[in-house]
Scaffold this motif. Sequence first.
Motif, short mmCIF file in Angstrom:
data_model
loop_
_atom_site.label_atom_id
_atom_site.label_comp_id
_atom_site.label_asym_id
_atom_site.label_seq_id
_atom_site.Cartn_x
_atom_site.Cartn_y
_atom_site.Cartn_z
N THR A 1 6.89 12.09 48.84
CA THR A 1 6.67 13.39 48.23
C THR A 1 5.24 13.52 47.73
OG1 THR A 1 8.97 13.32 47.50
CG2 THR A 1 7.59 14.99 46.50
N GLU A 2 4.73 12.44 47.14
CA GLU A 2 3.36 12.49 46.63
C GLU A 2 2.35 12.63 47.77
OE1 GLU A 2 4.03 9.95 42.50
OE2 GLU A 2 3.55 8.89 44.35
N GLU B 1 -1.19 23.65 51.74
CA GLU B 1 -0.66 25.00 52.01
C GLU B 1 0.78 25.16 51.52
OE1 GLU B 1 0.79 23.09 55.84
OE2 GLU B 1 -0.78 22.78 54.36
N ASP B 2 1.42 24.03 51.23
CA ASP B 2 2.77 24.09 50.67
C ASP B 2 2.78 24.62 49.24
OD1 ASP B 2 4.18 23.29 52.82
OD2 ASP B 2 5.24 21.69 51.76
N ASP B 3 1.64 24.45 48.57
CA ASP B 3 1.57 24.91 47.20
C ASP B 3 1.38 26.41 47.16
OD1 ASP B 3 2.07 22.85 45.54
OD2 ASP B 3 0.01 22.13 45.46
N LEU B 4 2.11 27.05 46.32
CA LEU B 4 1.99 28.50 46.21
C LEU B 4 0.73 28.84 45.43
CD1 LEU B 4 5.68 29.18 45.33
CD2 LEU B 4 4.54 29.98 47.38
N SER B 5 0.11 29.95 45.83
CA SER B 5 -1.06 30.36 45.07
C SER B 5 -1.01 31.84 44.74
CB SER B 5 -2.33 30.06 45.88
OG SER B 5 -2.20 30.60 47.17
N ARG C 1 2.39 16.13 49.12
CA ARG C 1 1.74 17.08 48.22
C ARG C 1 0.22 17.00 48.33
NH1 ARG C 1 3.63 19.82 44.29
NH2 ARG C 1 2.04 19.30 42.77
N GLU D 1 10.96 7.61 48.56
CA GLU D 1 11.07 9.07 48.54
C GLU D 1 9.98 9.68 47.66
OE1 GLU D 1 13.23 10.93 50.43
OE2 GLU D 1 13.60 8.94 51.28
N VAL D 2 9.73 9.05 46.52
CA VAL D 2 8.69 9.56 45.62
C VAL D 2 7.32 9.43 46.28
CG1 VAL D 2 7.51 9.17 43.42
CG2 VAL D 2 10.00 9.12 43.52
N PHE E 1 14.63 5.16 46.62
CA PHE E 1 14.01 6.09 45.67
C PHE E 1 12.49 6.00 45.66
CE2 PHE E 1 12.46 6.20 41.17
CZ PHE E 1 12.37 7.56 41.08
#
Lengths: 149, 161
Positions: free
Chosen positions: A136-137, A145-149, A140, A132-133, A129
């Motif tokens: 992910t951090e 570019e993974d973040d939607l805008s 991010r 995995e966190v 776990f």
Amino acid sequence: MIAIIVAGHGHIAEGMVEAAKMIYGGNLKLTAITFENKEGIEDLKKHYYVVLDELKPGTEVLFLIDIFGGSPYNAAIQLAYGKPNIEVLTGVNLPLLLEALSMQSNPALKVKQLAEHLKIYSQKSFKIFSEEVKKTEIKRLSQTEDDLS
Amino acid sequence: MRITIARIDDRFIHGQVLTKWVKAFPAERLIVVSEEIANDPMRKILTLSVAPANIKTSVVTPNKMSKVFNNPKYNKTTAMLLFGKPSEVLELIENGIPIKEINVGGMRFDKDKLHLTESVSVTQEDIVAFEKLHTLGIKLELRQLPSDTRHDFIKILHSKQ
């Protein structure tokens, strides 16, 4: 369709098959073999033959077994030796069983190929776990570019 | 943006179930639309940490989703939308996002909720939102997995009231 037989000590196979059906549902060619305390290799072979005898000759069969070298394994390899349509894989866990079920109806897939795929896949089924966190951090932070805008 | 499927499942990204929908409705992005999760940093990161590896995943509020949808940058992007409750789907539709069909997957049981099926229970607020979606002509299907039979959700809702 590749037939899948899950076998292991005690009632582990039953539990695993029940869990897989809970998650997966659907039309599966899947059997659990229970191995009771007083039983031995000959009993296991009998249980296996009951399942195998119901299959059309030449059907591809994958044994998913709990422990390498245990009785469920030692019984299965006696049936599998010299048979190209039967493969035996040990160290089965639920993610691996689900992956096998998702691929068993692929008509182009041979049982040997399925076993090879599962061996690689099993590595990926183990997760920690906190790792995995962390992943992910990091993702991010580095892939905006993974973040939607 | 082109929406491949809009699904309501309050477990959000949930193991094999989601994997199967992603396989059945391939998309470049998976977008979790939830006011609650988008505003909770802990739940947001935990949700993202269980996302399938092969799909870009985001968690946004319904308001941000409406803005993103109209950003020309995403004209050709395909996306699967995952919601926790029908009122937030309704919010998007009222903002002009063309969702024509909603897959109702899972809504957990709680006391004070109306139990509809093994996997779906609804609050009074949910019922109001579903009725409104139905009135707007949105098709509501009840289906847990892509391989399951589709059921008419509104029929089930009406039969239980």
